[in-house]
Design a protein around this motif. Structure first.
Motif, PDB file in Angstrom:
ATOM      1  N   ILE A   1    -135.536   7.654 -44.083  1.00  0.00           N
ATOM      2  CA  ILE A   1    -134.848   7.855 -45.359  1.00  0.00           C
ATOM      3  C   ILE A   1    -133.525   8.537 -45.082  1.00  0.00           C
ATOM      4  CG2 ILE A   1    -134.948   8.678 -47.794  1.00  0.00           C
ATOM      5  CD1 ILE A   1    -137.955   8.068 -47.675  1.00  0.00           C
ATOM      6  N   THR A   2    -133.476   9.567 -44.703  1.00  0.00           N
ATOM      7  CA  THR A   2    -132.255  10.477 -44.578  1.00  0.00           C
ATOM      8  C   THR A   2    -131.190   9.703 -43.826  1.00  0.00           C
ATOM      9  OG1 THR A   2    -133.682  12.635 -44.572  1.00  0.00           O
ATOM     10  CG2 THR A   2    -131.465  12.681 -43.767  1.00  0.00           C
ATOM     11  N   LEU A   3    -131.537   9.014 -42.793  1.00  0.00           N
ATOM     12  CA  LEU A   3    -130.270   8.286 -42.066  1.00  0.00           C
ATOM     13  C   LEU A   3    -129.840   7.009 -42.935  1.00  0.00           C
ATOM     14  CD1 LEU A   3    -129.276   7.386 -39.494  1.00  0.00           C
ATOM     15  CD2 LEU A   3    -131.127   6.015 -38.834  1.00  0.00           C
ATOM     16  N   SER A   4    -130.851   6.275 -43.567  1.00  0.00           N
ATOM     17  CA  SER A   4    -130.326   5.353 -44.473  1.00  0.00           C
ATOM     18  C   SER A   4    -129.275   5.880 -45.633  1.00  0.00           C
ATOM     19  CB  SER A   4    -131.678   4.760 -45.282  1.00  0.00           C
ATOM     20  OG  SER A   4    -131.089   3.786 -46.189  1.00  0.00           O
ATOM     21  N   ASN A   5    -129.625   7.099 -46.288  1.00  0.00           N
ATOM     22  CA  ASN A   5    -128.676   7.465 -47.096  1.00  0.00           C
ATOM     23  C   ASN A   5    -127.497   8.168 -46.555  1.00  0.00           C
ATOM     24  OD1 ASN A   5    -130.810   7.170 -49.345  1.00  0.00           O
ATOM     25  ND2 ASN A   5    -131.642   9.298 -49.020  1.00  0.00           N
ATOM     26  N   ARG A   6    -127.619   8.631 -45.073  1.00  0.00           N
ATOM     27  CA  ARG A   6    -126.338   9.173 -44.585  1.00  0.00           C
ATOM     28  C   ARG A   6    -125.473   8.079 -44.288  1.00  0.00           C
ATOM     29  NH1 ARG A   6    -126.636  14.180 -42.258  1.00  0.00           N
ATOM     30  NH2 ARG A   6    -128.867  14.128 -42.043  1.00  0.00           N
ATOM     31  N   ILE A   7    -125.719   6.943 -43.862  1.00  0.00           N
ATOM     32  CA  ILE A   7    -124.892   5.949 -43.184  1.00  0.00           C
ATOM     33  C   ILE A   7    -124.771   4.777 -43.992  1.00  0.00           C
ATOM     34  CG2 ILE A   7    -125.507   6.612 -40.714  1.00  0.00           C
ATOM     35  CD1 ILE A   7    -127.225   4.014 -40.621  1.00  0.00           C
ATOM     36  N   GLY A   8    -125.342   4.527 -45.251  1.00  0.00           N
ATOM     37  CA  GLY A   8    -125.289   3.579 -45.920  1.00  0.00           C
ATOM     38  C   GLY A   8    -125.523   2.331 -45.035  1.00  0.00           C
ATOM     39  N   THR A   9    -124.705   1.302 -45.630  1.00  0.00           N
ATOM     40  CA  THR A   9    -125.077   0.038 -44.946  1.00  0.00           C
ATOM     41  C   THR A   9    -123.818  -0.310 -44.051  1.00  0.00           C
ATOM     42  OG1 THR A   9    -123.670  -1.283 -46.635  1.00  0.00           O
ATOM     43  CG2 THR A   9    -125.953  -0.955 -47.055  1.00  0.00           C
TER      44      THR A   9
ATOM     45  N   ALA B   1    -130.851   3.968 -31.862  1.00  0.00           N
ATOM     46  CA  ALA B   1    -129.911   4.791 -31.455  1.00  0.00           C
ATOM     47  C   ALA B   1    -129.679   6.110 -32.287  1.00  0.00           C
ATOM     48  CB  ALA B   1    -128.484   4.587 -30.625  1.00  0.00           C
ATOM     49  N   LEU B   2    -129.590   5.639 -33.601  1.00  0.00           N
ATOM     50  CA  LEU B   2    -129.102   6.137 -34.628  1.00  0.00           C
ATOM     51  C   LEU B   2    -130.357   7.100 -35.223  1.00  0.00           C
ATOM     52  CD1 LEU B   2    -126.882   3.865 -36.723  1.00  0.00           C
ATOM     53  CD2 LEU B   2    -126.124   5.918 -35.490  1.00  0.00           C
ATOM     54  N   ILE B   3    -131.508   6.636 -35.165  1.00  0.00           N
ATOM     55  CA  ILE B   3    -132.700   7.433 -35.468  1.00  0.00           C
ATOM     56  C   ILE B   3    -133.038   8.391 -34.517  1.00  0.00           C
ATOM     57  CG2 ILE B   3    -134.269   5.981 -34.588  1.00  0.00           C
ATOM     58  CD1 ILE B   3    -134.568   8.000 -38.082  1.00  0.00           C
ATOM     59  N   SER B   4    -132.538   8.255 -33.191  1.00  0.00           N
ATOM     60  CA  SER B   4    -132.606   9.290 -32.098  1.00  0.00           C
ATOM     61  C   SER B   4    -131.844  10.520 -32.562  1.00  0.00           C
ATOM     62  CB  SER B   4    -132.282   8.820 -30.878  1.00  0.00           C
ATOM     63  OG  SER B   4    -132.576   9.828 -29.768  1.00  0.00           O
ATOM     64  N   LEU B   5    -130.459  10.019 -33.026  1.00  0.00           N
ATOM     65  CA  LEU B   5    -129.503  11.369 -33.413  1.00  0.00           C
ATOM     66  C   LEU B   5    -129.986  11.822 -34.399  1.00  0.00           C
ATOM     67  CD1 LEU B   5    -126.345   8.897 -33.088  1.00  0.00           C
ATOM     68  CD2 LEU B   5    -126.747  11.096 -31.680  1.00  0.00           C
ATOM     69  N   GLU B   6    -130.436  11.237 -35.571  1.00  0.00           N
ATOM     70  CA  GLU B   6    -130.965  11.749 -36.956  1.00  0.00           C
ATOM     71  C   GLU B   6    -132.121  12.717 -36.429  1.00  0.00           C
ATOM     72  OE1 GLU B   6    -130.853  13.189 -40.481  1.00  0.00           O
ATOM     73  OE2 GLU B   6    -129.518  11.291 -39.963  1.00  0.00           O
TER      74      GLU B   6
ATOM     75  N   ASN C   1    -132.705  14.118 -33.574  1.00  0.00           N
ATOM     76  CA  ASN C   1    -132.435  15.412 -32.926  1.00  0.00           C
ATOM     77  C   ASN C   1    -131.614  16.575 -33.744  1.00  0.00           C
ATOM     78  OD1 ASN C   1    -129.864  15.929 -30.300  1.00  0.00           O
ATOM     79  ND2 ASN C   1    -131.894  17.077 -30.535  1.00  0.00           N
ATOM     80  N   ASN C   2    -130.602  15.880 -34.680  1.00  0.00           N
ATOM     81  CA  ASN C   2    -130.026  16.760 -35.712  1.00  0.00           C
ATOM     82  C   ASN C   2    -129.185  15.902 -36.223  1.00  0.00           C
ATOM     83  OD1 ASN C   2    -128.512  18.731 -36.917  1.00  0.00           O
ATOM     84  ND2 ASN C   2    -128.609  20.346 -35.493  1.00  0.00           N
ATOM     85  N   GLY C   3    -129.510  15.364 -37.168  1.00  0.00           N
ATOM     86  CA  GLY C   3    -128.307  14.095 -37.977  1.00  0.00           C
ATOM     87  C   GLY C   3    -127.342  15.157 -38.754  1.00  0.00           C
ATOM     88  N   ASN C   4    -127.435  16.112 -38.952  1.00  0.00           N
ATOM     89  CA  ASN C   4    -126.547  16.728 -40.026  1.00  0.00           C
ATOM     90  C   ASN C   4    -125.349  17.207 -38.928  1.00  0.00           C
ATOM     91  OD1 ASN C   4    -127.853  17.075 -42.507  1.00  0.00           O
ATOM     92  ND2 ASN C   4    -128.788  18.902 -41.835  1.00  0.00           N
TER      93      ASN C   4
ATOM     94  N   SER D   1    -120.152  13.690 -30.013  1.00  0.00           N
ATOM     95  CA  SER D   1    -121.625  14.052 -30.431  1.00  0.00           C
ATOM     96  C   SER D   1    -121.938  15.370 -29.417  1.00  0.00           C
ATOM     97  CB  SER D   1    -122.795  13.248 -30.643  1.00  0.00           C
ATOM     98  OG  SER D   1    -122.377  12.438 -31.707  1.00  0.00           O
ATOM     99  N   ASN D   2    -121.191  15.652 -28.343  1.00  0.00           N
ATOM    100  CA  ASN D   2    -121.467  16.528 -27.284  1.00  0.00           C
ATOM    101  C   ASN D   2    -120.202  17.494 -26.841  1.00  0.00           C
ATOM    102  OD1 ASN D   2    -122.737  18.171 -25.357  1.00  0.00           O
ATOM    103  ND2 ASN D   2    -122.555  16.722 -23.821  1.00  0.00           N
TER     104      ASN D   2
END
Length: 256
Positions: free
Chosen positions: A171-179, A192-197, A199-202, A229-230
């Motif tokens: 849910i947080t990922l969806s709200n963060r990136i939109g469509t 890939a994006l849910i793995s980032l989220e 780990n530490n999406g903020n 991201s690194n």
């Protein structure tokens, strides 16, 4: 519309991916300190987060006890504070040599702090010992370790905890990136994006990556994941970012 089989495949791949990246492919039923000194168990379950502790107690131990969850979290916070203090103390006692990089100096401080906190002897309790004591003080027997039962393995319990927790990350990922035209449900890009989220999406899904996703710029999104991201160029983190970036590009990743 994606089929239920597509969703099931995605959920299984999501679990295997994050389990590989967080735990080297094996569930961890015991408490340990991660690379940032955070008390952790299962599949990267951060014990500083109240909701995580509540789900661990419910699905790992069959216990519904908010007070115990709060006490375990408070002890985890104390352990993390001691880790941070140990890092600072090491750096005061061991000034950085001019020939050493900041990353190497911080790595040595972290190694020293972890060794100090993980020690278990007559004069010092390890993080596992300390959380066991909190667990037992609430009237429970045994250790704060996820154990198999007559009907479930420890790994199955950990998967159940993960499945309960991951939905908030989705849910947080969806709200963060939109469509985005680059990301569809159950896709490698979404993995890939849910793995980032997780780990530490903020910190990891910043304005650069969100901009690339919004504009449909695939190369820029890949670049943001792989390199931006690194920024401190830590090797372990770099390996994860490279894998996530390649997964985003649709390349086969040997973690499933």
């Amino acid at each position: 519309m994606p089929t239920n089989s597509a969703q099931t495949l995605y959920e299984n791949q999501r679990y295997e991916l994050i389990k590989q990246l967080e735990e080297g492919g094996h569930e961890n039923p015991e408490v340990y300190l991660d690379g940032a000194g955070i008390p952790t168990m299962g599949v990267g379950f951060n014990l500083l987060v109240p909701e995580n502790v509540i789900e661990i107690l419910a699905n790992g131990f069959g216990i519904s006890d908010r007070t115990l969850a709060e006490d375990l979290q408070a002890e985890a916070l104390a352990i993390k504070s001691e880790y941070d203090a140990a890092i600072s103390a090491y750096k005061v006692a061991n000034p950085k040599p001019s020939t050493m990089t900041d990353t190497e100096w911080s790595s040595r401080a972290a190694t020293s702090a972890l060794a100090s906190l993980n020690a278990s002897n007559s004069n010092h309790m390890s993080p596992q010992d300390r959380l066991d004591a909190i667990f037992q003080a609430a009237g429970n027997t045994g250790q704060f370790i996820i154990q198999p039962s007559a009907t479930e393995t420890a790994a199955q319990k950990i998967r159940n905890i993960f499945d309960a927790l991951i939905e908030d990350y989705e849910i947080t990922l969806s709200n963060r990136i939109g469509t985005s035209t680059l990301v569809s449900d159950y896709s490698n890009e979404h993995l890939a994006l849910i793995s980032l989220e997780y780990n530490n999406g903020n910190k990891l899904i910043g304005s650069g990556l969100k901009g690339a996703l919004s504009s449909g710029n695939r190369f820029e999104a890949w670049y943001q994941i792989r390199y931006q991201s690194n920024r401190y160029l830590e090797r372990g983190i770099a390996k994860r970012r490279y894998l996530e970036a390649d997964l985003f590009q649709g390349e086969i990743v040997n973690v499933f």
